[in-house]
Enzyme design. Structure first.
Site, PDB file in Angstrom:
ATOM      1  N   CYS A 129      -4.414  -3.268   4.046  1.00  0.00           N
ATOM      2  CA  CYS A 129      -4.089  -2.777   5.393  1.00  0.00           C
ATOM      3  C   CYS A 129      -5.246  -2.974   6.369  1.00  0.00           C
ATOM      4  O   CYS A 129      -5.533  -4.083   6.801  1.00  0.00           O
ATOM      5  CB  CYS A 129      -3.664  -1.314   5.297  1.00  0.00           C
ATOM      6  SG  CYS A 129      -2.883  -0.675   6.806  1.00  0.00           S
ATOM      7  N   LYS A 150      -9.822   0.205  -2.242  1.00  0.00           N
ATOM      8  CA  LYS A 150     -10.076  -0.132  -0.843  1.00  0.00           C
ATOM      9  C   LYS A 150     -11.512   0.220  -0.473  1.00  0.00           C
ATOM     10  O   LYS A 150     -11.952   1.350  -0.624  1.00  0.00           O
ATOM     11  CB  LYS A 150      -9.091   0.628   0.045  1.00  0.00           C
ATOM     12  CG  LYS A 150      -9.088   0.210   1.493  1.00  0.00           C
ATOM     13  CD  LYS A 150      -7.968   0.962   2.241  1.00  0.00           C
ATOM     14  CE  LYS A 150      -7.875   0.551   3.687  1.00  0.00           C
ATOM     15  NZ  LYS A 150      -6.782   1.295   4.396  1.00  0.00           N
ATOM     16  N   GLU A 179       0.858  -1.192   0.000  1.00  0.00           N
ATOM     17  CA  GLU A 179       0.000   0.000   0.000  1.00  0.00           C
ATOM     18  C   GLU A 179       0.895   1.243   0.000  1.00  0.00           C
ATOM     19  O   GLU A 179       1.941   1.272   0.646  1.00  0.00           O
ATOM     20  CB  GLU A 179      -0.866  -0.023   1.254  1.00  0.00           C
ATOM     21  CG  GLU A 179      -1.738   1.209   1.460  1.00  0.00           C
ATOM     22  CD  GLU A 179      -2.378   1.233   2.839  1.00  0.00           C
ATOM     23  OE1 GLU A 179      -3.505   1.750   2.956  1.00  0.00           O
ATOM     24  OE2 GLU A 179      -1.761   0.730   3.810  1.00  0.00           O
TER      25      GLU A 179
END
Length: 573
Positions: A431, A381, A321
């Protein structure tokens, strides 16, 4: 044995009776600290059921429900305050303490429910279900929830891990909680046995006057009642002991049923690149070009090692990321650098990039970059971090912290949770997403054969956060029966097989590359097939038990009030 139990139980009982609030408060904080101690980087997973046991003993009783909430809140503070300091490393203690307090409220809710449910038969089961229900609530509300600190995420090195393949993280949390409540029930039963043994020993064996027939009948009834009570206590002890060992033993047995490190229908070679960052903290991305250069450089170094026969050629390369915070769809220099790296390594690269939308909002994306062909599929995301990637109620929170305006303007994506690279379907949880059950469930529905967690932990310094997150990835690997690749900007990056074992990992804050042969799998675990059903069933059962317990509690209070109102007439004279 009974004498030893009595020797332990009686002083503890006296202490609680003399200083009830202080002793319970201290025990509640201790319970929270024990749960904290079960989390990585410490391997002391067995402290979690012990913490639940202590907390259960503290909150049980017939006192006011608000007392259970208060002791639970103290336990929650003892748990979350030391667990989450990384949230305030660069922004000060206010966000850290505020988040810890909000999370502690849910442990307070558990304390309230545990006090209510402890009056029911089979209470260890209902109290354990209440823990799962409060974890579900904390993972859902507010602002989408915050699942960090679920008991399951401290069990990556423990006996309970394999249960994730059966019921996911909720079953692991339930197993830990039930083991803890069973331990509490065992302690209570042992204490009662010790007290009963002491009472029996105190009855004189002779020297009493010969009873008349009426007294003898009463004595016989009392004796039968005492024997029945002792049998009930012993049966409770046995039931608690059996419950105590059931899930740990099941976890150990199921371990052998997990996939082996090479079990799959095809092997591929995967590389994870850790380029590292110029500096830690919130300002690391001011040197966005340096971060991108680091990842390009480390990929090209790997390409040279492949060309020299020093490393196997990867089929897919995974960057972390934020490896390109320069939008490569808008910036030709960034695009050219990524294309060059992909061409040199001879494989598609999953690039973690920040993309700028037409309305100036941003998306946190993972793009499949196919050499000269450029960008392909991407994962935007979907579960974005409040107070970091975006700020709810920005004007309000600006009053409390000057860092409010540093929160991003990211918007969530709505994709499938998987991307295709070189014919391989790869599930992506970026994440923060790995903490949420639904992230990889979406990926599995999209046919993921391999899982990855691209992450940027540079904003949390050298805290325990990266190890806590790595443990979540290990749980997810077992839950879905897939190999897992963790690519982190500054570490820890790791290769994890479907049995939850870390096969390779990097040090923190150094450039590194991991290369591994990993199996692709197309079978699914029971946990994947059942999805959220076990967790929802736990919530429903806990709620139903709570309603029954509340009704009985209210009826009992009414009965007590009636007994006080109707007093027997006193004789005159």
């Amino acid at each position: 044995m009974r004498d030893r139990v009595a020797a332990w139980w009686q002083p503890a009982t006296v202490l609680f009776e003399r200083f009830p609030v202080l002793s319970r408060s201290m025990a509640a904080v201790l319970a929270g600290l024990l749960m904290f101690g079960s989390f990585p980087p410490r391997p002391w997973w067995f402290l979690a059921p012990l913490g639940i046991a202590v907390l259960t003993l503290v909150v049980r009783g017939t006192g006011r429900l608000r007392g259970g909430f208060g002791y639970g809140l103290l336990a929650g503070l003892g748990f979350f305050v030391p667990l989450l300091p990384w949230t305030g490393i660069y922004v000060g203690p206010v966000p850290w303490l505020a988040l810890s307090t909000v999370c502690a409220v849910y442990v307070g809710l558990f304390g309230l429910l545990a006090r209510l449910l402890s009056a029911l038969r089979g209470w260890p089961l209902w109290v354990a279900l209440a823990w799962v229900a409060t974890e579900w609530a904390r993972s859902s509300f507010p602002f989408g929830g915050f699942p960090w600190g679920r008991l399951a995420f401290g069990q990556a090195d423990g006996w309970f891990l394999s249960l994730a393949a059966v019921g996911g993280a909720p079953l692991v949390s339930f197993a830990v909680a039930l083991t803890g409540t069973a331990l509490a029930a065992l302690a209570i039963a042992a204490g009662r046995i010790a007290v009963s043994a002491g009472d029996s020993a105190a009855v004189p064996s002779g020297g009493a006057a010969e009873p008349n027939s009426g007294d003898a009948g009463v004595a016989a009834d009392t004796d039968r009642s005492d024997r029945a009570s002792r049998r009930l206590v012993r049966s409770g002890f046995v039931a608690a002991a059996i419950t105590l060992v059931t899930f740990p033993l099941a976890g150990v047995i199921l371990r052998s049923a997990l996939p082996g490190p090479e079990d799959g229908y095809r092997m591929i070679t995967v590389a994870a690149i850790q380029g590292s960052v110029p500096r830690l903290g919130l300002d690391f991305n001011e040197q966005r070009r340096a971060v991108l250069d680091n990842h390009v450089r480390r990929t090209e170094e790997l390409a040279r090692a492949v060309a020299a026969g020093q490393a196997p050629k990867p089929d897919v390369v995974i960057w972390p990321e934020n490896s390109s915070d320069i939008d490569p769809l808008r910036n030709s220099d960034a695009s050219a650098l990524i294309t060059r790296a992909s061409e040199q390594i001879g494989a598609p690269i999953l690039v973690g990039a920040v993309l700028v939308n037409s309305d100036r909002t941003t998306t946190n994306s993972v793009i499949v970059w196919n050499g000269a062909a450029g960008p392909g599929e991407r994962h935007d995301k979907k579960i974005i971090q409040p107070f970091g990637e975006y700020l709810p109620m920005r004007g309000f929170f600006r009053l409390f912290s000057e860092y409010a305006d540093r929160a991003g303007y990211f918007v969530p994506g709505n994709g499938s949770g998987a991307v295709r690279a070189d014919g391989v379907q790869i599930g992506v949880a970026t994440c923060y997403e790995v903490a949420f059950d639904r992230a990889f469930r979406d990926s599995m529905r999209a046919g993921a054969q391999l899982l990855t967690v691209p992450t940027n932990n540079a904003t949390f310094g050298d805290s325990e956060m990266t190890y806590q997150q790595l443990a979540m990835s290990r749980v997810r690997a077992v839950e879905h029966g897939r190999s897992m690749v963790v690519a982190a900007t500054s570490g820890v990056s790791a290769i994890i097989t479907a049995d939850g074992v870390v096969r390779q990992e990097t040090a923190q804050f150094v450039p590194a590359a991991l290369v591994a042969r990993l199996p692709l799998r197309d079978t699914t675990t029971l946990a994947t097939r059942m999805g959220q059903a076990p967790e929802l069933a736990s919530v429903i059962l806990a709620a139903a038990a709570g309603v029954v317990a509340a009704i009985r509690r209210r009826q009992g209070r009414r009965g007590e009030a009636t007994d006080r109102d109707v007093e027997p007439a006193q004789p005159i004279g």
